[in-house]
Design a protein around this motif. Structure first.
Motif, mmCIF file in Angstrom:
data_model
loop_
_atom_site.group_PDB
_atom_site.id
_atom_site.type_symbol
_atom_site.label_atom_id
_atom_site.label_comp_id
_atom_site.label_asym_id
_atom_site.label_seq_id
_atom_site.Cartn_x
_atom_site.Cartn_y
_atom_site.Cartn_z
ATOM 1 N N ALA A 13 0.571 -1.353 -0.207
ATOM 2 C CA ALA A 13 -0.074 0.190 0.553
ATOM 3 C C ALA A 13 1.598 1.345 -0.432
ATOM 4 O O ALA A 13 0.391 1.775 -0.078
ATOM 5 N N ALA A 14 2.144 1.232 0.400
ATOM 6 C CA ALA A 14 2.716 2.419 0.525
ATOM 7 C C ALA A 14 3.904 2.446 -0.468
ATOM 8 O O ALA A 14 4.547 3.492 -1.476
ATOM 9 N N PHE A 15 3.473 1.379 -2.021
ATOM 10 C CA PHE A 15 4.182 1.617 -3.169
ATOM 11 C C PHE A 15 4.010 3.208 -3.525
ATOM 12 O O PHE A 15 2.530 3.416 -3.794
ATOM 13 N N LYS A 16 4.868 4.118 -4.293
ATOM 14 C CA LYS A 16 4.499 5.191 -4.891
ATOM 15 C C LYS A 16 5.864 5.268 -6.296
ATOM 16 O O LYS A 16 6.472 5.087 -6.309
ATOM 17 N N PRO A 17 5.102 4.816 -7.613
ATOM 18 C CA PRO A 17 5.595 5.328 -7.711
ATOM 19 C C PRO A 17 6.468 6.223 -8.857
ATOM 20 O O PRO A 17 5.876 7.283 -8.041
ATOM 21 N N LYS A 18 7.625 6.265 -9.713
ATOM 22 C CA LYS A 18 8.735 7.093 -10.154
ATOM 23 C C LYS A 18 7.785 7.876 -11.611
ATOM 24 O O LYS A 18 8.353 8.900 -11.303
ATOM 25 N N LYS A 19 7.562 7.053 -11.707
ATOM 26 C CA LYS A 19 6.966 7.682 -13.470
ATOM 27 C C LYS A 19 6.533 6.976 -13.989
ATOM 28 O O LYS A 19 5.540 5.720 -13.521
ATOM 29 N N VAL A 20 4.814 7.447 -14.895
ATOM 30 C CA VAL A 20 3.675 6.959 -15.109
ATOM 31 C C VAL A 20 3.688 7.230 -15.787
ATOM 32 O O VAL A 20 3.798 8.352 -16.968
ATOM 33 N N VAL A 21 3.371 6.466 -16.976
ATOM 34 C CA VAL A 21 3.631 6.781 -18.905
ATOM 35 C C VAL A 21 2.632 6.677 -19.314
ATOM 36 O O VAL A 21 2.011 5.474 -19.574
ATOM 37 N N TYR A 22 1.573 7.258 -19.997
ATOM 38 C CA TYR A 22 0.472 7.104 -20.412
ATOM 39 C C TYR A 22 0.776 6.670 -21.921
ATOM 40 O O TYR A 22 1.029 7.385 -22.914
ATOM 41 N N GLY A 23 -0.226 6.121 -22.330
ATOM 42 C CA GLY A 23 0.451 5.633 -23.894
ATOM 43 C C GLY A 23 -1.186 5.934 -25.305
ATOM 44 O O GLY A 23 -1.966 5.176 -24.691
ATOM 45 N N VAL A 24 -0.718 6.719 -25.908
ATOM 46 C CA VAL A 24 -1.818 6.947 -27.124
ATOM 47 C C VAL A 24 -1.648 6.451 -28.198
ATOM 48 O O VAL A 24 -0.682 6.642 -29.203
ATOM 49 N N ALA A 25 -2.265 5.699 -28.421
ATOM 50 C CA ALA A 25 -2.825 5.084 -30.240
ATOM 51 C C ALA A 25 -2.688 6.332 -30.827
ATOM 52 O O ALA A 25 -4.048 7.725 -30.876
ATOM 53 N N PHE A 38 -7.416 14.304 -29.437
ATOM 54 C CA PHE A 38 -8.724 14.509 -29.249
ATOM 55 C C PHE A 38 -9.025 15.596 -27.851
ATOM 56 O O PHE A 38 -9.020 15.469 -27.334
ATOM 57 N N THR A 39 -10.209 16.372 -28.481
ATOM 58 C CA THR A 39 -10.359 17.270 -27.246
ATOM 59 C C THR A 39 -10.666 16.765 -26.067
ATOM 60 O O THR A 39 -9.944 17.010 -24.831
ATOM 61 N N PHE A 40 -11.704 15.582 -26.192
ATOM 62 C CA PHE A 40 -11.889 14.095 -25.103
ATOM 63 C C PHE A 40 -10.596 13.809 -23.881
ATOM 64 O O PHE A 40 -10.433 14.005 -22.567
ATOM 65 N N SER A 41 -9.537 13.786 -25.117
ATOM 66 C CA SER A 41 -8.621 12.865 -24.467
ATOM 67 C C SER A 41 -7.275 14.243 -23.510
ATOM 68 O O SER A 41 -7.109 13.661 -23.005
ATOM 69 N N GLN A 42 -7.901 14.890 -24.098
ATOM 70 C CA GLN A 42 -6.839 16.428 -23.331
ATOM 71 C C GLN A 42 -7.634 16.104 -22.112
ATOM 72 O O GLN A 42 -6.748 16.733 -21.022
#
Length: 67
Positions: A13-25, A38-42
């Motif tokens: 529960a104490a885990f905290k990532p250093k980085k998150v990567v969102y992948g967009v097709a 797209f505006t919705f994605s933004q």
């Protein structure tokens, strides 16, 4: 899934990532920019990215080319 793959690397529960990567097709030949999303994605990305960065987590948005 982490625990099943390697019990010694179980996420707590104490885990905290250093980085998150969102992948967009992406469509063929398109570059990933704020203007090509797209505006919705933004809008959908804005709040979680702001929150993650506020928590000191680096965020990256990467394009995934489609074939």
């Amino acid at each position: 899934m982490v625990r099943a793959a390697d019990p010694s690397r179980a996420v707590t529960a104490a885990f905290k990532p250093k980085k998150v990567v969102y992948g967009v097709a992406l469509g063929s030949g398109k570059a990933l920019t704020a203007n090509t999303l797209f505006t919705f994605s933004q809008v959908a990305l804005y709040r979680p990215v702001r929150r993650l960065r506020g928590d000191g987590i680096d965020v990256e948005v990467a394009g995934i080319p489609s074939s």
